[in-house]
Design a protein around this motif. Structure first.
Motif: not given
Length: 313
Positions: A229-242
């Protein structure tokens, strides 16, 4: 020297033990320290990843084991503790022959989350990582035990020297768990409140995500997939969906997931065993894969979990 310790009286054993741990040649000292670590690992009192150096984690585990067995809780490996643990420096190392099954555990490991989600499995990226996990040790230890060998390039039939991981005795049932957020350990308590296991873990890097109070185990899953879940990984910028990340030892939760009644929280394995206790998680309690799998055999759905921040509580 250690054989004399095992046969001799207590005083002679103490002299032998001190000599083995403090005044021995490097190879002998390594075997002594590694034997101590292996013995703790075998009985489920984790002294941390095996590296041939008993540090604070190993001394804490020794102290907890001593307390559980009614021995003076010093954290030092006195003769009575060595006997209770079954410490055996002369059997700390053993030859191992690489198999085709070992090589089958190795494969390409993508670096991005979208690429990982397209895999069938997330394998070990190199043979030395696979073998280090098999033997619950660091890659540096394997390299030190096998000078001149490139562990990552060994083939089926090649041999190496490795820690002699002994079979565990019957794994006890845990009636309750306690997560100490200050010590970064999970304690397992059996019948009558007796301590039956201790495991080092990583905790949330963000202190605001540290839980408190009580919870319970609601699911136990080996070889799980992981929902990214990209909401749980704020450091990841290139993923917008689960994304669904496939199982495997390099899955974000490793080889085991023990889900808790707190939404989003669990105890689980890791793709980076050498970083346990050194880096923070996103909120869960991260263990080595082998410790997570052992803990999963100790608990059941409904096992209560308590969180505390008091040292030694």
């Amino acid at each position: 020297m250690w054989a004399m310790c095992e046969r001799g009286v207590l005083a002679l054993g103490l002299v032998c033990l001190a000599g083995a741990l403090a005044a021995a040649e490097p190879d002998e000292a390594l075997r002594a320290q590694l034997a101590w670590q292996i013995a703790l690992d075998r009985v489920g009192f984790s002294g941390g990843i095996l590296d041939g150096k008993v540090g604070p984690k190993g001394k804490l585990a020794t102290r907890e084991f001593q307390h559980a067995r009614g021995l003076p809780a010093t954290g030092a490996l006195d003769p009575r503790t060595a006997e209770a643990l079954g410490v055996a420096p002369d059997r700390a190392l053993a030859p191992y022959t690489v198999t085709a099954a070992d090589l089958a555990l190795v494969g390409p490991l993508p670096t991005t989350w979208p690429e990982k989600s397209k895999q069938d499995r997330l394998p070990y990226p190199s043979l030395d990582e696979a073998l280090a996990e098999r033997f619950h040790c660091t890659r540096a230890l394997l390299a030190a035990l096998n000078p001149g060998k490139e562990i990552a390039r060994l083939a089926a039939g090649d041999s190496l020297l490795a820690p002699a991981i002994a079979p565990s005795p019957p794994i006890p049932r845990a009636e309750a768990l306690e997560v100490n957020l200050t010590e970064k350990v999970i304690r397992a308590f059996g019948e009558g409140g007796k301590l039956v296991g201790l495991f080092h873990c990583s905790i949330a890097a963000d202190k605001a995500r540290l839980p408190s109070g009580q919870a319970s185990v609601i699911v136990i899953s080996e070889n799980p997939a992981y929902t990214f879940d990209p909401k749980m990984w704020p450091e990841v910028k290139d993923v917008t969906q689960k994304l669904t990340i496939p199982p495997g030892p390099r899955n974000p939760v490793g080889l085991c997931w023990i889900g808790l009644s707190l939404p989003g929280y669990g105890m689980h394995g890791t793709p980076m065993p050498e970083m346990i206790g050194k880096t923070g998680s996103h909120g869960c309690f991260r263990l080595t894969n082998w410790d997570a799998l052992r803990l999963a055999k100790m608990v059941r759905v409904g096992t209560p979990v308590r969180f505390t921040a008091r040292p030694g509580d």
